[in-house]
Write a protein that holds these residues in place. Structure first.
Motif, PDB file in Angstrom:
ATOM      1  N   SER A  71      90.197  51.492  53.268  1.00 28.12           N
ATOM      2  CA  SER A  71      89.904  50.821  54.527  1.00 28.12           C
ATOM      3  C   SER A  71      91.080  49.950  54.953  1.00 28.12           C
ATOM      4  N   GLU A  72      91.114  49.608  56.245  1.00 34.04           N
ATOM      5  CA  GLU A  72      92.135  48.671  56.714  1.00 34.04           C
ATOM      6  C   GLU A  72      91.993  47.334  56.013  1.00 34.04           C
ATOM      7  N   ALA A  73      90.762  46.908  55.772  1.00 31.07           N
ATOM      8  CA  ALA A  73      90.544  45.631  55.093  1.00 31.07           C
ATOM      9  C   ALA A  73      91.150  45.645  53.698  1.00 31.07           C
ATOM     10  N   ALA A  74      91.031  46.769  52.995  1.00 34.66           N
ATOM     11  CA  ALA A  74      91.610  46.866  51.655  1.00 34.66           C
ATOM     12  C   ALA A  74      93.137  46.782  51.713  1.00 34.66           C
ATOM     13  N   LEU A  75      93.745  47.454  52.673  1.00 32.13           N
ATOM     14  CA  LEU A  75      95.194  47.391  52.834  1.00 32.13           C
ATOM     15  C   LEU A  75      95.646  45.975  53.176  1.00 32.13           C
ATOM     16  N   MET A  76      94.906  45.332  54.066  1.00 30.35           N
ATOM     17  CA  MET A  76      95.247  43.965  54.470  1.00 30.35           C
ATOM     18  C   MET A  76      95.131  42.999  53.295  1.00 30.35           C
ATOM     19  N   ALA A  77      94.052  43.150  52.519  1.00 35.46           N
ATOM     20  CA  ALA A  77      93.847  42.258  51.379  1.00 35.46           C
ATOM     21  C   ALA A  77      94.964  42.413  50.361  1.00 35.46           C
ATOM     22  N   GLU A  78      95.405  43.645  50.129  1.00 32.25           N
ATOM     23  CA  GLU A  78      96.485  43.867  49.170  1.00 32.25           C
ATOM     24  C   GLU A  78      97.771  43.179  49.609  1.00 32.25           C
ATOM     25  N   VAL A  79      98.101  43.290  50.903  1.00 32.14           N
ATOM     26  CA  VAL A  79      99.315  42.656  51.414  1.00 32.14           C
ATOM     27  C   VAL A  79      99.209  41.139  51.319  1.00 32.14           C
ATOM     28  N   LEU A  80      98.068  40.596  51.711  1.00 33.81           N
ATOM     29  CA  LEU A  80      97.901  39.142  51.673  1.00 33.81           C
ATOM     30  C   LEU A  80      98.022  38.614  50.248  1.00 33.81           C
ATOM     31  N   GLU A  81      97.414  39.308  49.305  1.00 32.23           N
ATOM     32  CA  GLU A  81      97.390  38.807  47.930  1.00 32.23           C
ATOM     33  C   GLU A  81      98.707  39.059  47.201  1.00 32.23           C
ATOM     34  N   ARG A  82      99.304  40.248  47.386  1.00 32.77           N
ATOM     35  CA  ARG A  82     100.526  40.570  46.644  1.00 32.77           C
ATOM     36  C   ARG A  82     101.786  40.021  47.304  1.00 32.77           C
ATOM     37  N   ASP A  83     101.835  40.064  48.638  1.00 31.84           N
ATOM     38  CA  ASP A  83     103.076  39.693  49.333  1.00 31.84           C
ATOM     39  C   ASP A  83     103.080  38.271  49.858  1.00 31.84           C
ATOM     40  N   PHE A  84     101.906  37.759  50.222  1.00 30.83           N
ATOM     41  CA  PHE A  84     101.834  36.402  50.762  1.00 30.83           C
ATOM     42  C   PHE A  84     101.190  35.408  49.799  1.00 30.83           C
ATOM     43  N   GLY A  85     100.629  35.897  48.696  1.00 28.72           N
ATOM     44  CA  GLY A  85     100.007  35.011  47.726  1.00 28.72           C
ATOM     45  C   GLY A  85      98.787  34.288  48.249  1.00 28.72           C
ATOM     46  N   VAL A  86      98.049  34.927  49.156  1.00 28.17           N
ATOM     47  CA  VAL A  86      96.872  34.322  49.778  1.00 28.17           C
ATOM     48  C   VAL A  86      95.630  35.091  49.333  1.00 28.17           C
ATOM     49  N   PRO A  87      94.644  34.415  48.747  1.00 34.92           N
ATOM     50  CA  PRO A  87      93.431  35.122  48.313  1.00 34.92           C
ATOM     51  C   PRO A  87      92.531  35.497  49.487  1.00 34.92           C
ATOM     52  N   VAL A  88      91.843  36.607  49.345  1.00 35.18           N
ATOM     53  CA  VAL A  88      90.880  37.068  50.348  1.00 35.18           C
ATOM     54  C   VAL A  88      89.495  36.984  49.737  1.00 35.18           C
ATOM     55  N   ARG A  89      88.590  36.246  50.368  1.00 36.72           N
ATOM     56  CA  ARG A  89      87.248  36.081  49.815  1.00 36.72           C
ATOM     57  C   ARG A  89      86.314  37.195  50.239  1.00 36.72           C
ATOM     58  N   TRP A  90      86.426  37.650  51.494  1.00 33.17           N
ATOM     59  CA  TRP A  90      85.510  38.676  51.988  1.00 33.17           C
ATOM     60  C   TRP A  90      86.304  39.823  52.615  1.00 33.17           C
ATOM     61  N   ARG A  91      85.730  41.026  52.485  1.00 35.41           N
ATOM     62  CA  ARG A  91      86.278  42.216  53.144  1.00 35.41           C
ATOM     63  C   ARG A  91      85.169  42.879  53.954  1.00 35.41           C
ATOM     64  N   GLU A  92      85.405  43.032  55.229  1.00 32.18           N
ATOM     65  CA  GLU A  92      84.487  43.787  56.096  1.00 32.18           C
ATOM     66  C   GLU A  92      85.139  45.146  56.284  1.00 32.18           C
ATOM     67  N   GLU A  93      84.555  46.216  55.709  1.00 31.22           N
ATOM     68  CA  GLU A  93      85.249  47.491  55.583  1.00 31.22           C
ATOM     69  C   GLU A  93      84.577  48.639  56.325  1.00 31.22           C
ATOM     70  N   SER A  94      83.663  48.364  57.249  1.00 29.68           N
ATOM     71  CA  SER A  94      82.945  49.442  57.919  1.00 29.68           C
ATOM     72  C   SER A  94      83.267  49.584  59.399  1.00 29.68           C
ATOM     73  N   SER A  95      83.981  48.631  59.978  1.00 24.96           N
ATOM     74  CA  SER A  95      84.151  48.599  61.443  1.00 24.96           C
ATOM     75  C   SER A  95      85.210  49.569  61.927  1.00 24.96           C
ATOM     76  N   ARG A  96      84.998  50.064  63.149  1.00 22.18           N
ATOM     77  CA  ARG A  96      85.975  50.921  63.833  1.00 22.18           C
ATOM     78  C   ARG A  96      86.345  50.383  65.207  1.00 22.18           C
ATOM     79  N   THR A  97      85.581  49.401  65.703  1.00 25.62           N
ATOM     80  CA  THR A  97      85.830  48.827  67.019  1.00 25.62           C
ATOM     81  C   THR A  97      85.777  47.309  66.903  1.00 25.62           C
ATOM     82  N   THR A  98      86.188  46.634  67.971  1.00 26.30           N
ATOM     83  CA  THR A  98      86.128  45.174  67.976  1.00 26.30           C
ATOM     84  C   THR A  98      84.697  44.685  67.854  1.00 26.30           C
ATOM     85  N   TRP A  99      83.754  45.333  68.534  1.00 27.52           N
ATOM     86  CA  TRP A  99      82.359  44.943  68.421  1.00 27.52           C
ATOM     87  C   TRP A  99      81.874  45.091  66.979  1.00 27.52           C
TER      88      TRP A  99
END
Length: 253
Positions: free
Chosen positions: A137-165
């Protein structure tokens, strides 16, 4: 391929204008005056959409949320309970990284969100689903970048969305059951009005944290009146956003 995706790309530029040119060519002998009008609109539209100055002017109409002053970042913990950053697409199968990676636009959002997290200490949620049903998911990719490259922990991942709504609805399921209703929302400046509307519609109080403003002086030669491929892409983003902002109140209530 989702029907919504197909229709959007057939109607919006450049496909819509290219189809108009094909239609005008087909009409050139049957209805020559209408064909000339079609050629003028199609070619003129492609030219206008490729101008940096068009992007600048159009973005100023859409980017209605001001930037969040850096002096107030540390006080965000008094105004909100979590930071939410929305996915901004992905680049597929990059051999340098061994797989999919967040798009440059998504990375801009992640960088900004990382700074807000460090300044405020607020917990972070990333939101973004699958690409045509294929993991990660995009959330998984984002979490990996935040944690590995920026050193920022991610508490929640919303991994089902396809639109802004769906970003908003999925985030509400995760956060509101924990009593969180006040959020800092991170997305592109031109996307923020529709994103804010969606998140407020599902019950959040939103502190807007827009990034990536396009409605700024373009800095191009001749004031941005020379066509550029990048401007054509940005114009497409803005048109899609304007259409989405117009339709969302009728589609989601």
């Amino acid at each position: 391929m989702p029907l919504r995706y197909l229709l959007k790309h057939l109607v919006l530029p450049p496909s819509g204008l290219l189809l108009l040119l094909v239609f005008a060519w087909w009409l050139r002998r049957r209805v020559p005056r209408l064909a000339v009008a079609g050629f003028a609109i199609g070619l003129g539209g492609l030219w206008l959409l490729s101008l940096p100055v068009t992007v600048e002017w159009a973005a100023r109409l859409i980017e209605r949320e001001p930037a969040l002053p850096e002096a107030g970042w540390a006080d965000l913990a008094q105004r909100a309970e979590a930071i939410v950053v929305l996915g901004g697409g992905r680049e597929q199968n990059d051999p340098a990284w061994g797989g999919d990676q967040p798009s440059p636009m998504a990375l801009e959002r992640l960088r900004y969100a990382a700074r807000l997290v460090r300044a405020s200490g607020l917990p972070l949620l990333v939101s973004g689903g699958l690409h045509f049903g294929r993991p990660p998911s995009e959330a998984a990719l984002m979490a990996e970048v935040l944690e590995r490259d920026f050193g920022v922990p991610v508490r929640w991942r919303e991994e089902s969305s396809r639109t802004t709504w769906e970003n908003a609805a999925g985030t509400a399921e995760l956060l509101q059951r924990e009593g969180i209703r006040r959020i800092v929302l991170v997305t592109q400046a031109w996307h923020m009005p529709r994103a804010r509307w969606s998140f407020e519609a599902v019950g959040f109080e939103v502190v807007a944290a827009p990034a990536g403003f396009l409605g700024v002086p373009n800095g191009r030669p001749l004031g941005g009146w020379l066509p550029e491929a990048k401007a054509a892409w940005q114009s497409g983003l803005l048109l899609n956003e304007a259409l989405g902002e117009l339709l969302y109140p009728y589609l989601y209530r």
